[in-house]
Design an enzyme around this catalytic site. Structure first.
Site, PDB file in Angstrom:
ATOM      1  N   HIS A 101      65.748  50.660  67.829  1.00 23.44           N
ATOM      2  CA  HIS A 101      64.329  50.564  67.484  1.00 23.44           C
ATOM      3  C   HIS A 101      63.610  51.827  67.945  1.00 23.44           C
ATOM      4  CE1 HIS A 101      60.098  49.340  68.744  1.00 23.44           C
ATOM      5  NE2 HIS A 101      60.077  49.307  67.430  1.00 23.44           N
ATOM      6  N   SER A 102      62.835  52.455  67.064  1.00 20.71           N
ATOM      7  CA  SER A 102      61.979  53.583  67.410  1.00 20.71           C
ATOM      8  C   SER A 102      62.813  54.704  68.037  1.00 20.71           C
ATOM      9  CB  SER A 102      60.861  53.092  68.339  1.00 20.71           C
ATOM     10  OG  SER A 102      59.844  54.037  68.483  1.00 20.71           O
TER      11      SER A 102
END
Length: 287
Positions: A101-102
């Site tokens: 994520h990210s």
């Protein structure tokens, strides 16, 4: 909300990291990487919904319950790549997949591009390439980073008298999150200090980068990924706001899913986590 996982500590040759283990021991091996200033609890909703996977959800160095880099060390993104590779080595995984994520998605892309023989699949949530910098801005960026390093000794972390105030601050932080998501992240990310609570994260994580990849570097990494990729684009997230991302994605053979929600759609609520899980369960079932 209660989540079943096993808490472990991983003693790597150069640092000790904390992690949550999800899923059956004989499941497909997956290392899960969270975003900047988050921790392993970012997967508290999603990981239990992913079927047939053995997930090692890390607290990256300087985050959560993992060790900080030694004095004089830094948090260059490629150093995280080395950490992840060492985690795979500890588990004896010659081939494994990455869930990111990210910032964790960016680390995943770098490793998959650099060592395609090790990475089976990439499942990415609202992250792909880092913020970039061109050669003409490099001297000024290095000067900015050096000044910030010198000033760090005179700064202190915020102290919150009540947990609720820390949770409220996290709700408004980078990549704003829901109340329950903030409670999950803060529950793992805080530690008691005189006067209340402060963040466990290493203060050096907030320093500006002394050197950034150029746009050409970033694109080269993405275009060098050889394994199957499933990328979740949050409709109210951060990735689509990056300049040039839409044009880059048009040229890539990635499986793309545009889902409603913000940058932390996999953690904000059960509906978002289930929507992401539905995409990734189909993706991993093809392995």
């Amino acid at each position: 909300m209660s989540t079943a996982f096993e808490e472990v500590r991983l003693r790597l040759p150069h640092i000790e990291l904390a992690a949550h283990l999800f899923g059956p021991e004989d499941g497909l091996p997956v290392i899960a990487l969270h975003g900047w200033l988050d921790n392993a609890m970012t997967y508290a909703r999603l990981a239990p919904k992913l079927k047939g996977l053995r997930i090692v959800a890390l607290d990256l160095a300087g985050h959560g319950h993992s060790d900080h880099r030694p004095a004089g060390g830094s948090y260059a993104i490629w150093d995280y790549v080395h950490d992840v590779l060492q985690v795979a080595e500890q588990f004896g995984w010659q081939r494994f997949s990455l869930l990111g994520h990210s910032m964790g998605a960016i680390v995943s892309v770098l490793l998959a591009a650099a060592m395609p023989e090790r990475v089976e699949r990439l499942a990415l949530i609202d992250g792909l390439i880092p913020y970039t910098g061109e050669a003409d801005s490099a001297p000024a960026k290095l000067g900015e980073a050096l000044k910030a390093q010198l000033a760090l000794a005179g700064k202190s972390k915020p102290v919150y008298g009540q947990l609720e105030r820390a949770v409220a601050a996290r709700m408004q932080g980078v990549g704003a999150v829901s109340l329950e998501a903030a409670e999950l992240l803060a529950g793992r990310g805080l530690m008691p200090v005189p006067g209340g609570y402060t963040w466990r994260t290493d203060a050096r994580l907030t320093l500006p980068s002394p050197l950034r990849l150029t746009l050409a570097h970033a694109h080269s990494f993405v275009q060098s990924v050889q394994c199957p990729v499933s990328l979740i684009l949050a409709q109210q997230g951060m990735l689509q706001a990056q300049p040039g991302v839409a044009q880059l994605l048009e040229k890539l053979p990635f499986e793309l899913h545009s889902l409603p929600g913000g940058h932390h759609l996999h953690l904000d609520d059960e509906a978002g986590a289930q929507a992401v899980a539905d995409c990734f369960n189909r993706f991993f079932a093809k392995a």
